[in-house]
Scaffold this active site. Structure first.
Site, PDB file in Angstrom:
ATOM      1  N   ILE A  25       0.836  -1.207   0.000  1.00 51.65           N
ATOM      2  CA  ILE A  25       0.000   0.000   0.000  1.00 51.65           C
ATOM      3  C   ILE A  25       0.865   1.249   0.000  1.00 51.65           C
ATOM      4  CG2 ILE A  25      -1.706   1.322   1.294  1.00 51.65           C
ATOM      5  CD1 ILE A  25      -2.795  -1.291   2.378  1.00 51.65           C
ATOM      6  N   MET A  30       9.903   4.260   8.203  1.00 53.79           N
ATOM      7  CA  MET A  30       9.887   3.254   9.257  1.00 53.79           C
ATOM      8  C   MET A  30       9.705   1.836   8.710  1.00 53.79           C
ATOM      9  SD  MET A  30      10.341   4.603  12.241  1.00 53.79           S
ATOM     10  CE  MET A  30       9.655   3.395  13.366  1.00 53.79           C
ATOM     11  N   GLY A  31       9.138   1.717   7.522  1.00 55.99           N
ATOM     12  CA  GLY A  31       8.900   0.380   6.989  1.00 55.99           C
ATOM     13  C   GLY A  31       7.923   0.414   5.841  1.00 55.99           C
ATOM     14  N   LYS A  48       1.406  -2.972   8.943  1.00 57.49           N
ATOM     15  CA  LYS A  48       2.577  -2.108   8.882  1.00 57.49           C
ATOM     16  C   LYS A  48       3.766  -2.868   9.468  1.00 57.49           C
ATOM     17  CE  LYS A  48       3.899   2.620  10.224  1.00 57.49           C
ATOM     18  NZ  LYS A  48       3.395   3.838  10.933  1.00 57.49           N
ATOM     19  N   ASP A 142       3.598  14.794  15.519  1.00 54.94           N
ATOM     20  CA  ASP A 142       4.063  14.625  14.142  1.00 54.94           C
ATOM     21  C   ASP A 142       2.887  14.716  13.177  1.00 54.94           C
ATOM     22  OD1 ASP A 142       5.866  14.229  12.061  1.00 54.94           O
ATOM     23  OD2 ASP A 142       5.699  12.051  12.146  1.00 54.94           O
TER      24      ASP A 142
END
Length: 464
Positions: A25, A30-31, A48, A142
């Protein structure tokens, strides 16, 4: 994304024994996020997965776990739902979340400025989610358009707030859980609050108010308030410069004055000068803050205008002993035009036919306004006034209110309650400051005017 998905070695594998990864997706620092199917329930989820390099870092795993904890603690439909957090024997770490269909806010803004009504709707939904987070003692820190996902529900835009990975969470075990020293400057530079840009050790919920103010500004204008060639320039501008009002950045947008006032207040450098909470910011954006419990504050300006028109149309009787020299055209105290000018001693008073109810004033009576003709509504009484005290450092700045010059600081203005005010402070050799607000209560406006400095290289702040 499909091509990237075919190249990803995880596609087709199963995590946690049940989540079969179908396609990619999105990819981030971070990944990677995959669409996955639960093999037993046959339901789709977003998974995730923390990148291999970060999975061995305790601080990165802490951020992942923090995101899961934060989402689990907040009871709000605008927060993405996290259903599982898992660490496998091979060291891989992943989160399982509800799968969303739609686009993030960054993709929508990339198409151009949003209509004011749409921007307000998305901002207030986001604010509702963040207020719930703040009530749970969680600060996002954030917030950015990429972390605001817009899906559809009942035929309308519906917001989901994502990624609480660097949120500040207060728990009984840890009064203020912090990340490692490598993350001292938190957030994304385009949306970072001045206090985070300076690297302060404590930042509360008002840092999210600032970030949502930046995002709302960008929705209304198509661009964020500040831009720069590097992170240092952005950090400096957030910490030191005043943004242009949204209406000057996008004159064709027809941004309501109360919306602009709310955004500019959310962007104040001093957290204490911003809204006390996210709910107050959203109320100001939607116009709720401009209406009192008694009703009518939003229309206070119209009421004053109606009263002024009535005075000019029907006139009033001058006192015989009035001193013409005491009736200047403009009040030095408020800088606003006088309601009417008395005739001079050498000129005859204009002929005004009094109505049946009009009573000429004598030396012992005060001027009165002629009654409205039969069948018409009488003039509307002037609304209640509030006092706004204006100060600048250094003093002596010229002040204009909605384009009309008022005088030099320090000075006080008496404004009808509910007035949508745009103030401009200017002083030779200094940068101009602009402040917008709705005059609801007595208040003081204190501004610091910075000297203009010629620079040959972009300014870089060293003490973040």
């Amino acid at each position: 994304m499909e091509e990237a998905g075919l190249q990803d070695p995880r596609i087709g594998t199963t995590l946690g024994g049940v989540y079969r990864l179908e396609r990619v997706i999105g990819v981030g620092g971070m990944g990677c996020v995959y669409e996955a199917t639960h093999e037993h329930l046959e339901e789709r989820y977003a998974v995730k997965v923390l990148s291999e390099g970060r999975a061995s870092r305790p601080d990165a795993v802490e951020r992942f776990l923090r995101e899961a904890k934060a989402a689990g603690r907040i009871d709000n439909e605008h927060i993405v739902r996290v259903v599982n957090f898992h660490t496998q024997d091979d060291g891989s770490v992943f989160l399982v979340m509800e799968l969303l269909e739609g686009e993030n806010l960054a993709a929508r803004i990339a198409k151009g400025p949003l209509p004011a009504a749409n921007a307000i709707d998305l901002a207030t939904q986001t604010g509702d989610a963040l207020q719930a987070a703040h009530d749970a003692e969680i600060v996002h820190r954030d917030l950015k358009p990429e972390n605001i996902f817009v899906t559809q529900r009942d035929g309308r835009d519906f917001v989901k707030v994502l990624d609480f990975g660097i949120s500040k969470i207060k728990t009984p075990e840890h009064k203020d859980m912090k990340l490692t020293e490598t993350d001292q400057i938190l957030g994304t530079p385009l949306y970072i609050s001045p206090e985070l840009a300076r690297g302060v050790s404590v930042a509360d919920h008002r840092t999210d108010v600032y970030a949502l103010g930046v995002i709302t500004y960008e929705m209304l204008t198509g661009t964020p308030p500040f831009s720069g060639d590097n992170h240092f320039q952005l950090l400096f501008k957030h910490g030191n410069e005043t943004p242009d009002p949204p209406s000057s950045r996008n004159p064709d947008a027809q941004i309501p004055a109360h919306v602009e006032a709310a955004v500019m207040r959310a962007l104040e450098k001093d957290p204490a000068a911003r809204f006390e909470n996210m709910r107050a910011f959203c109320d100001a954006l939607s116009g709720k803050a401009a209406t009192s419990k008694k009703g009518g504050r939003r229309w206070a300006g119209l009421a004053l205008g109606a009263a002024t028109v009535a005075l000019l149309l029907f006139g009033f009787w001058p006192r015989p002993d009035a001193d013409p020299s005491s009736s200047p055209e403009t009040s030095e105290t408020t800088g606003t035009p006088a309601a009417a000018t008395l005739p001079s001693a050498t000129e005859p008073a204009p002929a005004v036919a009094p109505t049946r109810d009009a009573v000429p004033a004598t030396s012992d009576t005060k001027p009165v306004v002629a009654a409205a003709p039969s069948g018409e509504q009488p003039p509307v009484a002037a609304p209640e006034e509030v006092t706004v005290r204006l100060n600048s450092t250094p003093p002596g700045a010229s002040v204009t209110l909605n384009g009309q010059r008022q005088g030099l600081t320090p000075l006080s203005l008496a404004l009808p309650r509910g007035t949508e005010a745009k103030l401009r402070f200017s002083l030779g050799g200094h940068r101009t400051r602009q402040i917008a607000f709705v005059a609801e209560d007595d208040r003081s406006v204190d501004v610091t005017l910075r000297k203009k400095v010629r620079r040959t290289t972009p300014p870089i702040k060293q003490d973040f």
